[in-house]
Design an enzyme around this catalytic site. Structure first.
Site, PDB file in Angstrom:
ATOM      1  N   SER A 328      59.282  77.683  20.497  1.00 23.73           N
ATOM      2  CA  SER A 328      59.227  76.270  20.194  1.00 23.73           C
ATOM      3  C   SER A 328      57.773  75.720  20.892  1.00 23.73           C
ATOM      4  CB  SER A 328      60.403  75.583  21.557  1.00 23.73           C
ATOM      5  OG  SER A 328      60.239  73.593  21.426  1.00 23.73           O
ATOM      6  N   ASP A 540      69.249  75.677  14.406  1.00 24.21           N
ATOM      7  CA  ASP A 540      68.325  75.036  15.258  1.00 24.21           C
ATOM      8  C   ASP A 540      67.791  73.392  15.118  1.00 24.21           C
ATOM      9  OD1 ASP A 540      67.082  74.322  17.005  1.00 24.21           O
ATOM     10  OD2 ASP A 540      65.245  76.294  17.377  1.00 24.21           O
ATOM     11  N   HIS A 569      68.902  76.851  19.856  1.00 25.74           N
ATOM     12  CA  HIS A 569      67.329  77.180  20.487  1.00 25.74           C
ATOM     13  C   HIS A 569      66.559  77.959  20.741  1.00 25.74           C
ATOM     14  CE1 HIS A 569      63.731  74.551  20.249  1.00 25.74           C
ATOM     15  NE2 HIS A 569      63.705  74.901  21.244  1.00 25.74           N
TER      16      HIS A 569
END
Length: 629
Positions: A328, A540, A569
């Protein structure tokens, strides 16, 4: 005072003023007379420098007026900030004596006789070759074009010790010092905390694998330990697994803003005309408190500086290059490292990607954009499983039930196991859960029960700590400049509440970044050919596929592994796709990227996805203010 091997117009030396300055820019010389001297004060090198003008140096032109002086100051200051962040292009620490810029290196340093109207441009243009002519320190990393990195300073090896508590003896901890401001490596230091799990196969050891779990503000100190049971043995045999808390986070010189209540820490606030003035006051207050409590530290908690810290870690560990796994936000941190230190990159895996062109407000708004198609997919899935959940036979019926519950909660908050939820909180809760369709369906069933007055289990919620809020805002606000006018946020929130009704009003509402100090540096432009592997779930909604495609375009040497129908995710080692795991592991072991981009199938949903409704919500809390936590 000046030597002029290139003629009267050449600038060949840089001088320092002891005691009151750290850095003196090249004197601007014409006919051996100084036009201006630029001094950045020692006590605050980030503030506007002092510019002293010498009237004699401007002869036969008139002395510049106040407006021109102001423009020159601005241009000089910006150039100092953008160019003076690397000891590889200037001596480390304060300059105590003159040093010579070799006449045969770089562009000739000439200040031509030109009109006063062009002097400001000439001043800025002169600084780059002057700096680039200096000698690099012994441990300097190679420069990366316009994004010149900071060199990793000489540092002793970390002193490893047991981490204490109930942690296994295989996990070691250490602390190193890094410069607060990497432009001035001889100045104030801050701590960065590390952890290590040594490679299980010393004979096969490749090097070190650093980790970042996302956030920003995610603690990565024990992330390797959390993943050690998931990573394949072949990876653990070859790498020392290195965790670290980024600067300002957790055990690494943590920031604090002095917030104490959950309401103070709710960063993305649903927009309402009636409460907008209150939201504006909140945003200003949080920014002021963060600034007041952290003084000179706050402005240096940035992604660029965290990337520089990673290079200090590399040098401290005695490694020529590092490998890296970032999730991320960690994909953006990793991409910034590739731009600043391309020759220090070994094998980089970037999982669930941030688009570097959208940091940060636009990236947050993408959560709302992508929540809408994710919501549509979820209502379709829930309708197809109507026999199990009984929430509607068509997607339209499921959607109508959800929005009826939201409207009811807006009129009168729902009691969800002792926690009161209004409509905005219901919206955000479902937004997080729709990546797990059966979980979101069970939650909607419980919400329906609550509306009917039936008792339901407690819905877990997440409230960030003061440090998590402070370090999150430091990155979000310190990396890029945000709009400063409340009117912009009001207009955007009104627009996006219609465009993206699930979450658009919240991510476009006023934010403390509106009242943050201007960033010390511009955001890093990612544009290189460094090899890297990007892995991404197609559905996602936190870091969407569109963002991964943006990072893929910026990292021209990368390959993209897309998990078709992947909805979570995070991908690697999480049971999402055996195919994607295999490609990623092969890259970490061999260093060979796929010949072309790869599309993998998602694994079948585990049994938990098809069992009957559980007695309560099954996911982590929904009020997370950060992507990637």
């Amino acid at each position: 005072m000046f030597a002029h091997p290139g003629g009267d117009d050449a600038i060949t030396e840089v001088y320092s003023v002891p005691d009151d300055a750290r850095y003196l820019e090249p004197d601007l010389v014409r006919d051996q007379r100084a036009l201006a001297t630029v001094i950045v004060p020692d006590e605050n090198p980030a503030r506007e420098p002092v510019v002293r003008f010498d009237p004699r140096g401007w002869h036969p032109h008139p002395q510049p007026d106040a407006s021109l002086k102001s423009r020159i100051r601005t241009r000089l200051f910006r150039k100092v900030v953008s160019l003076c962040d690397d000891p590889a292009v200037r001596p480390s620490g304060p300059l105590s004596a003159p040093f010579t810029i070799p006449a045969n290196e770089g562009t000739p340093l000439l200040l031509r006789r030109r009109s006063i109207s062009k002097i400001a441009l000439g001043v800025a243009a002169l600084l780059a070759p002057a700096l680039l002519g200096t000698t690099a320190t012994a441990t300097a990393a190679p420069a990366a074009g316009p994004d010149s990195p900071v060199a990793a300073p000489s540092t002793s090896s970390p002193t490893w010790r047991g981490c204490g508590g109930d942690l296994p003896a295989t996990v070691e901890c250490a602390t190193i010092e890094v410069p607060l401001d990497h432009r001035w490596p001889g100045g104030r230091k801050i701590d960065v905390s590390l952890s290590r799990i040594k490679a299980a196969g010393p004979a096969e050891r490749r090097g070190v694998l650093l980790f970042n779990p996302g956030g920003p503000s995610g603690s990565g100190l024990f992330y390797p330990l959390a993943l050690s049971g998931l990573l394949p043995q072949s990876v653990k045999d070859r790498y020392d697994l290195i965790g670290f808390d980024p600067r300002g986070v957790g055990a690494s010189s943590p920031l604090a803003c002095g917030t104490t209540t959950a309401d103070e820490r709710l960063t993305y606030r649903p927009f309402k005309d009636a409460t907008f003035a209150k939201d504006v006051a909140w945003a200003r207050d949080i920014a002021d408190r963060c600034r007041d409590r952290n003084k000179e530290t706050l402005r240096h908690i940035t992604t660029r500086n965290t990337a520089r810290d990673m290079d200090v870690i590399r040098a401290a560990l005695g490694e020529r290059r590092i490998s890296y796994f970032g999730l991320s936000y960690g994909t953006y941190l990793g991409s910034v490292y590739t731009q600043l230190f391309p020759q220090r990159v070994d094998r980089f895996v970037l999982d669930s990607a941030v688009d570097p062109k959208r940091v940060w407000r636009s990236m947050a708004q993408s959560w709302a954009e992508q929540a809408e198609p994710a919501f549509d997919r979820w209502t379709d899935w829930t309708a197809r499983h109507a026999a199990r959940y009984g929430l509607g036979d068509t997607p339209a019926e499921v959607e109508r039930l959800f929005w009826d519950i939201v409207a009811r909660a807006d009129r009168e908050p729902l009691d969800l196991g002792g926690t009161m939820f209004d409509g905005a909180e219901v919206r955000e809760y479902i937004r997080w859960e729709i990546t797990h369709p059966s979980v979101a369906a069970r939650t909607l069933g419980l919400l329906r029960d609550a509306v009917a007055g039936k008792p339901v289990p407690t819905f877990p919620t997440f409230v960030p700590t003061d440090n998590e809020l402070a370090s999150y805002l430091a990155i979000m606000c310190g990396d890029t400049r945000w709009p400063t006018s409340p009117a912009v946020y009001r207009a955007d929130s009104r627009r996006d509440s219609v465009r993206y009704p699930l979450y658009g009003d919240s991510v476009s509402n006023i934010f403390p970044c509106a009242y943050w100090d201007r960033p010390v540096e511009a955001a890093t432009k990612i544009d290189n050919k460094v090899p890297a592997l990007i892995v991404q779930n197609a559905w996602d909604s936190q870091t969407p596929l569109a963002a991964a495609l943006g990072l893929h375009r910026a990292l021209k040497g990368s390959r993209l592994v897309t998990v078709d129908e992947g909805q979570d995710h995070g991908v690697y080692s999480l049971g999402i796709s055996a195919c994607a795991d295999e490609v990623t592991t092969r890259y970490l072991i061999t260093g060979r990227l796929p010949a072309r981009d790869v599309t993998c199938a998602a694994d079948p949903l585990p049994a938990a996805e098809s069992r009957s409704a559980a007695p309560g919500p099954a996911t982590a809390p929904a009020r997370l203010p950060f992507s990637g936590r």
